[in-house]
Design a protein around this motif. Sequence first.
Motif, short mmCIF file in Angstrom:
data_model
loop_
_atom_site.label_atom_id
_atom_site.label_comp_id
_atom_site.label_asym_id
_atom_site.label_seq_id
_atom_site.Cartn_x
_atom_site.Cartn_y
_atom_site.Cartn_z
N TRP A 1 -11.56 6.49 -23.43
CA TRP A 1 -10.51 5.76 -24.12
C TRP A 1 -9.46 5.23 -23.15
CZ3 TRP A 1 -10.29 5.09 -29.51
CH2 TRP A 1 -11.28 5.77 -30.23
N LEU A 2 -8.84 4.13 -23.55
CA LEU A 2 -7.70 3.55 -22.84
C LEU A 2 -6.47 3.65 -23.73
CD1 LEU A 2 -9.44 0.25 -21.66
CD2 LEU A 2 -9.01 2.27 -20.25
N VAL A 3 -5.30 3.65 -23.11
CA VAL A 3 -4.06 3.55 -23.87
C VAL A 3 -3.44 2.19 -23.54
CG1 VAL A 3 -2.67 4.73 -22.08
CG2 VAL A 3 -1.86 4.63 -24.46
N ALA B 1 -4.18 8.41 -33.23
CA ALA B 1 -4.28 9.86 -33.38
C ALA B 1 -4.63 10.51 -32.05
CB ALA B 1 -5.33 10.20 -34.42
N PRO B 2 -4.27 11.79 -31.86
CA PRO B 2 -4.67 12.50 -30.64
C PRO B 2 -6.18 12.50 -30.48
CG PRO B 2 -3.02 13.75 -31.85
CD PRO B 2 -3.43 12.62 -32.74
N LEU B 3 -6.62 12.49 -29.23
CA LEU B 3 -8.05 12.41 -28.91
C LEU B 3 -8.58 13.76 -28.45
CD1 LEU B 3 -7.85 9.10 -26.85
CD2 LEU B 3 -8.67 9.32 -29.21
N ALA B 4 -9.72 14.14 -29.00
CA ALA B 4 -10.35 15.38 -28.55
C ALA B 4 -10.93 15.21 -27.15
CB ALA B 4 -11.44 15.78 -29.54
N ARG C 1 -3.81 1.72 -19.36
CA ARG C 1 -4.07 2.90 -18.53
C ARG C 1 -5.22 3.70 -19.14
NH1 ARG C 1 -0.03 0.60 -16.92
NH2 ARG C 1 1.92 1.44 -16.09
N PRO C 2 -5.83 4.57 -18.36
CA PRO C 2 -6.72 5.57 -18.97
C PRO C 2 -5.92 6.44 -19.93
CG PRO C 2 -7.09 5.44 -16.60
CD PRO C 2 -5.85 4.64 -16.88
N ALA C 3 -6.50 6.82 -21.03
CA ALA C 3 -5.79 7.60 -22.05
C ALA C 3 -5.43 8.98 -21.52
CB ALA C 3 -6.63 7.71 -23.31
N GLY C 4 -4.27 9.48 -21.94
CA GLY C 4 -3.83 10.81 -21.56
C GLY C 4 -3.91 11.77 -22.73
N PRO D 1 5.04 6.12 -28.41
CA PRO D 1 5.63 5.12 -29.31
C PRO D 1 5.33 3.70 -28.84
CG PRO D 1 7.20 6.87 -28.84
CD PRO D 1 6.02 7.11 -27.94
N GLY D 2 4.89 2.85 -29.76
CA GLY D 2 4.58 1.46 -29.43
C GLY D 2 3.23 1.26 -28.78
N ALA D 3 2.43 2.32 -28.65
CA ALA D 3 1.13 2.23 -27.97
C ALA D 3 0.01 2.68 -28.91
CB ALA D 3 1.13 3.07 -26.70
N TYR D 4 -1.20 2.48 -28.46
CA TYR D 4 -2.38 2.89 -29.23
C TYR D 4 -3.53 3.15 -28.27
CZ TYR D 4 -4.10 -1.91 -28.52
OH TYR D 4 -4.52 -3.08 -27.97
N PHE D 5 -4.57 3.80 -28.76
CA PHE D 5 -5.77 4.06 -27.98
C PHE D 5 -6.85 3.06 -28.37
CE2 PHE D 5 -4.00 8.50 -28.33
CZ PHE D 5 -3.58 8.58 -27.02
N GLN D 6 -7.60 2.62 -27.38
CA GLN D 6 -8.75 1.74 -27.63
C GLN D 6 -9.95 2.28 -26.85
OE1 GLN D 6 -9.41 -2.53 -26.05
NE2 GLN D 6 -8.70 -2.84 -28.15
N ARG D 7 -11.08 2.40 -27.53
CA ARG D 7 -12.27 2.93 -26.87
C ARG D 7 -12.75 1.96 -25.79
NH1 ARG D 7 -15.87 6.90 -28.01
NH2 ARG D 7 -15.07 7.23 -30.14
#
Length: 385
Positions: free
Chosen positions: A148-150, A140-143, A162-165, A171-177
């Motif tokens: 977070w990392l992507v 989900a989009p991050l506030a 990468r650092p999260a944008g 597509p095919g990616a996710y965020f991890q704290r």
Amino acid sequence: MSRSPRHGEAILIAAQSGRALALAARRAGLRPYVLDLFGDADTLALAEGYRPATGRFGDGLAGEGLLAGLDSLAALAGRSPIGIVLGSGFETAPGLMERIGRSHRLLGATPDSVRTLKDPLAFAALCARLSIPHPEVTRAPLADRSDWLVKRAGGSGGSHIRPAGMGGAPPGAYFQRRVGGYARAVAFLADGREAAILATTEQWSAPSPLRPFRYAGALERAAHEAPILTAATLVGIGAAIAGIVAETGLCGLGSADILVSEDGWWLSEINPRPGATLDILDRRHTPLLAAHIEASLGVLPRIEAAPVDAAATEICYAAAGYAPMPPFDWPDFVRDRPQSGACVPRDAPLCTVFATGPDSAATRDLLRVRAATLRTLLATTEEAR
């Protein structure tokens, strides 16, 4: 239960880079038939037969032509190979694994195991159910993206992190704290029901402007040195691995990527395959690929004592592009040697440097000296062109 392999039998190998598995197969007395992306000089020297794969390093192997290549290698072997060992490149392709398994016996993780372990949300849910500490993940989009990392689902080698944008995950990616700690990996053997810890390694990165978490190398400490992990931490991680194996039926050689700090530890992911530390771990009396096959067939091998000395490997990334790679007299400590005439883009993996020593410090020092020596030799070769 299927029989164990006999000396001199053929085995298929498919991976992004198959050299380490081919070397492990030779050490186990097997004849490797290899399909990979690189066709390095030492891979070709080790393999009884070779076919090129299509795909991009870090993104996996393309299914087009892969099945035909494996069938061609199997025919070349003359007798039916005992099976196939899959290395990196299949983390996001359990469907392709199923297609391979219809023609060749899979020696390692099943497609269903990979499907669960390499789906970020499914794996996070599994860890939560088993009370295993695992960084929070979401698509989900991050506030607030600062913590977070992507990551790309099923990515390997760290280059995809990468650092999260802004916005939702691509597509095919996710965020991890983000969580703090030192990178460690715990290698294990599993028979689909139980797991046994094989070794623990420390790892480090080779950051670049576009790839800040790019994997560089790993080290196994000497037997007389202090353990990398405390006994209590290793017990906790071992219990986590055992729970995951029991839930997923994972079998063969695998590894758990861990972040360890003074406050505790986090399980980042499970790699359900022989990984980047194969070179430094395959130094026990029993060949590690033989142990992998035994575990895959449902027999958990006895874990032998670690070697007395320390060992380490480090990937050397190309400081400049080679199009083509010039003729070069590679030192004996170099593995994954590109053939003369091959194209190696700038910042792509060029080769791997290997070192052993009486302890971690001496081994890391030798690794640095060898990497510097290699860079000097390559620069001299370029200047002479």
